[in-house]
Design a protein around this motif. Structure first.
Motif, PDB file in Angstrom:
ATOM      1  N   UNK A  12      -8.460   1.799   9.101  1.00  0.00           N
ATOM      2  CA  UNK A  12      -7.100   1.537   8.655  1.00  0.00           C
ATOM      3  C   UNK A  12      -6.947   2.070   7.240  1.00  0.00           C
ATOM      4  N   UNK A  13      -5.857   2.762   6.992  1.00  0.00           N
ATOM      5  CA  UNK A  13      -5.608   3.322   5.663  1.00  0.00           C
ATOM      6  C   UNK A  13      -4.350   2.678   5.099  1.00  0.00           C
ATOM      7  N   UNK A  14      -4.577   1.623   4.353  1.00  0.00           N
ATOM      8  CA  UNK A  14      -3.452   0.942   3.720  1.00  0.00           C
ATOM      9  C   UNK A  14      -3.942   0.208   2.485  1.00  0.00           C
ATOM     10  N   UNK A  15      -3.021  -0.087   1.639  1.00  0.00           N
ATOM     11  CA  UNK A  15      -3.310  -0.850   0.431  1.00  0.00           C
ATOM     12  C   UNK A  15      -3.510  -2.307   0.819  1.00  0.00           C
ATOM     13  N   UNK A  23     -13.862   1.929  -4.626  1.00  0.00           N
ATOM     14  CA  UNK A  23     -13.830   0.811  -5.566  1.00  0.00           C
ATOM     15  C   UNK A  23     -13.910  -0.526  -4.815  1.00  0.00           C
ATOM     16  N   UNK A  24     -13.145  -0.633  -3.724  1.00  0.00           N
ATOM     17  CA  UNK A  24     -13.119  -1.851  -2.929  1.00  0.00           C
ATOM     18  C   UNK A  24     -14.496  -2.149  -2.335  1.00  0.00           C
ATOM     19  N   UNK A  25     -15.168  -1.124  -1.877  1.00  0.00           N
ATOM     20  CA  UNK A  25     -16.503  -1.299  -1.309  1.00  0.00           C
ATOM     21  C   UNK A  25     -17.463  -1.844  -2.370  1.00  0.00           C
ATOM     22  N   UNK A  26     -17.411  -1.279  -3.577  1.00  0.00           N
ATOM     23  CA  UNK A  26     -18.268  -1.765  -4.669  1.00  0.00           C
ATOM     24  C   UNK A  26     -17.944  -3.232  -4.999  1.00  0.00           C
ATOM     25  N   UNK A  32      -6.093   6.518  -2.339  1.00  0.00           N
ATOM     26  CA  UNK A  32      -6.671   5.754  -1.245  1.00  0.00           C
ATOM     27  C   UNK A  32      -8.181   5.915  -1.194  1.00  0.00           C
ATOM     28  N   UNK A  33      -8.654   7.125  -1.369  1.00  0.00           N
ATOM     29  CA  UNK A  33     -10.099   7.374  -1.364  1.00  0.00           C
ATOM     30  C   UNK A  33     -10.783   6.600  -2.486  1.00  0.00           C
ATOM     31  N   UNK A  76      -7.904   1.902 -11.590  1.00  0.00           N
ATOM     32  CA  UNK A  76      -8.377   2.798 -10.527  1.00  0.00           C
ATOM     33  C   UNK A  76      -7.221   3.647 -10.017  1.00  0.00           C
ATOM     34  N   UNK A  77      -6.069   3.011  -9.816  1.00  0.00           N
ATOM     35  CA  UNK A  77      -4.884   3.738  -9.317  1.00  0.00           C
ATOM     36  C   UNK A  77      -4.409   4.763 -10.349  1.00  0.00           C
ATOM     37  N   UNK A  78      -4.293   4.348 -11.612  1.00  0.00           N
ATOM     38  CA  UNK A  78      -3.832   5.267 -12.661  1.00  0.00           C
ATOM     39  C   UNK A  78      -4.754   6.469 -12.798  1.00  0.00           C
ATOM     40  N   UNK A  79      -6.047   6.224 -12.805  1.00  0.00           N
ATOM     41  CA  UNK A  79      -7.009   7.316 -12.947  1.00  0.00           C
ATOM     42  C   UNK A  79      -6.907   8.290 -11.767  1.00  0.00           C
ATOM     43  N   UNK A  80      -6.818   7.752 -10.555  1.00  0.00           N
ATOM     44  CA  UNK A  80      -6.718   8.609  -9.363  1.00  0.00           C
ATOM     45  C   UNK A  80      -5.404   9.391  -9.367  1.00  0.00           C
ATOM     46  N   UNK A  81      -4.334   8.739  -9.755  1.00  0.00           N
ATOM     47  CA  UNK A  81      -3.009   9.381  -9.741  1.00  0.00           C
ATOM     48  C   UNK A  81      -2.927  10.518 -10.759  1.00  0.00           C
ATOM     49  N   UNK A  82      -3.590  10.343 -11.895  1.00  0.00           N
ATOM     50  CA  UNK A  82      -3.506  11.333 -12.962  1.00  0.00           C
ATOM     51  C   UNK A  82      -4.511  12.473 -12.840  1.00  0.00           C
ATOM     52  N   UNK A  83      -5.339  12.439 -11.828  1.00  0.00           N
ATOM     53  CA  UNK A  83      -6.284  13.547 -11.637  1.00  0.00           C
ATOM     54  C   UNK A  83      -5.509  14.799 -11.264  1.00  0.00           C
ATOM     55  N   UNK A  84      -5.789  15.895 -11.946  1.00  0.00           N
ATOM     56  CA  UNK A  84      -5.112  17.156 -11.647  1.00  0.00           C
ATOM     57  C   UNK A  84      -5.804  17.867 -10.496  1.00  0.00           C
ATOM     58  N   UNK A  85      -5.036  18.252  -9.498  1.00  0.00           N
ATOM     59  CA  UNK A  85      -5.601  18.936  -8.334  1.00  0.00           C
ATOM     60  C   UNK A  85      -4.792  20.199  -8.057  1.00  0.00           C
TER      61      UNK A  85
END
Length: 172
Positions: free
Chosen positions: A87-90, A135-138, A129-130, A103-112
């Motif tokens: 399942x892929x959801x928040x 993070x959730x697993x840790x 999500x990744x 975690x969200x801010x860092x992921x969102x601001x990554x340049x791709x």
């Protein structure tokens, strides 16, 4: 107890034994009437033992009862034919952790790359999500470790329980 053993023998049943602490019940008194016993057992017939290899019986700790639960694990685990897609959801519970927002801010601001528009938003959501899943697993492993430590402490207290420790166990 002798009559119980006779009934087991007459019915061709055997006690499966146990792993872990010996006692499954304590009266939780803090005086000279303190008692603990192995009251609860897992029993089976020969056909069940042949099918499941006897299984493994663990006496678990209990924080809410004077009886400890028993867990019977089968030697031959049946494979689950129902496999569910990931399942892929928040998860709402993630927001209860203070570091979730970082975690969200860092992921969102990554340049791709140079992708723009909806494709860029899609990539940012996938990255979020990744990273949240990792993070959730840790977090889950940290919580599980803490829970295991507390559960082990509770089990130790219940198995070494004496009249003097009843009050300490109730506070734990």
């Amino acid at each position: 107890m002798e009559r119980f053993r006779e009934v087991l023998q007459d019915c061709k049943l055997c006690d499966l034994g146990y792993i872990g602490g010996k006692y499954t019940w304590a009266n939780n008194r803090s005086d000279q009437n303190f008692t603990k016993e192995r009251l609860d057992r897992a029993i089976a017939n020969s056909k069940w033992c042949a099918t499941f290899g006897g299984g493994e019986v663990r006496i678990l700790s209990s924080s809410t009862s004077d009886h400890c639960p028993i867990l019977v694990s089968l030697s031959q685990q049946q494979s689950n034919p129902f496999k569910y897609a990931q399942v892929r959801r928040y998860e709402d519970r993630w927001s209860s952790f203070s570091d979730c927002e970082q975690v969200i801010k860092k992921a969102w601001n990554q340049g791709r790359g140079q992708v723009t528009g909806l494709q860029r938003i899609k990539e940012k959501l996938q990255t979020c999500m990744t990273d949240l899943r990792k993070w959730s697993y840790r977090k889950e492993m940290e919580e599980r470790g803490s829970l295991i430590q507390k559960s082990n402490r509770l089990q130790h207290l219940q198995q070494t329980l004496t009249a003097e420790f009843v009050q300490q166990l109730k506070q734990t």
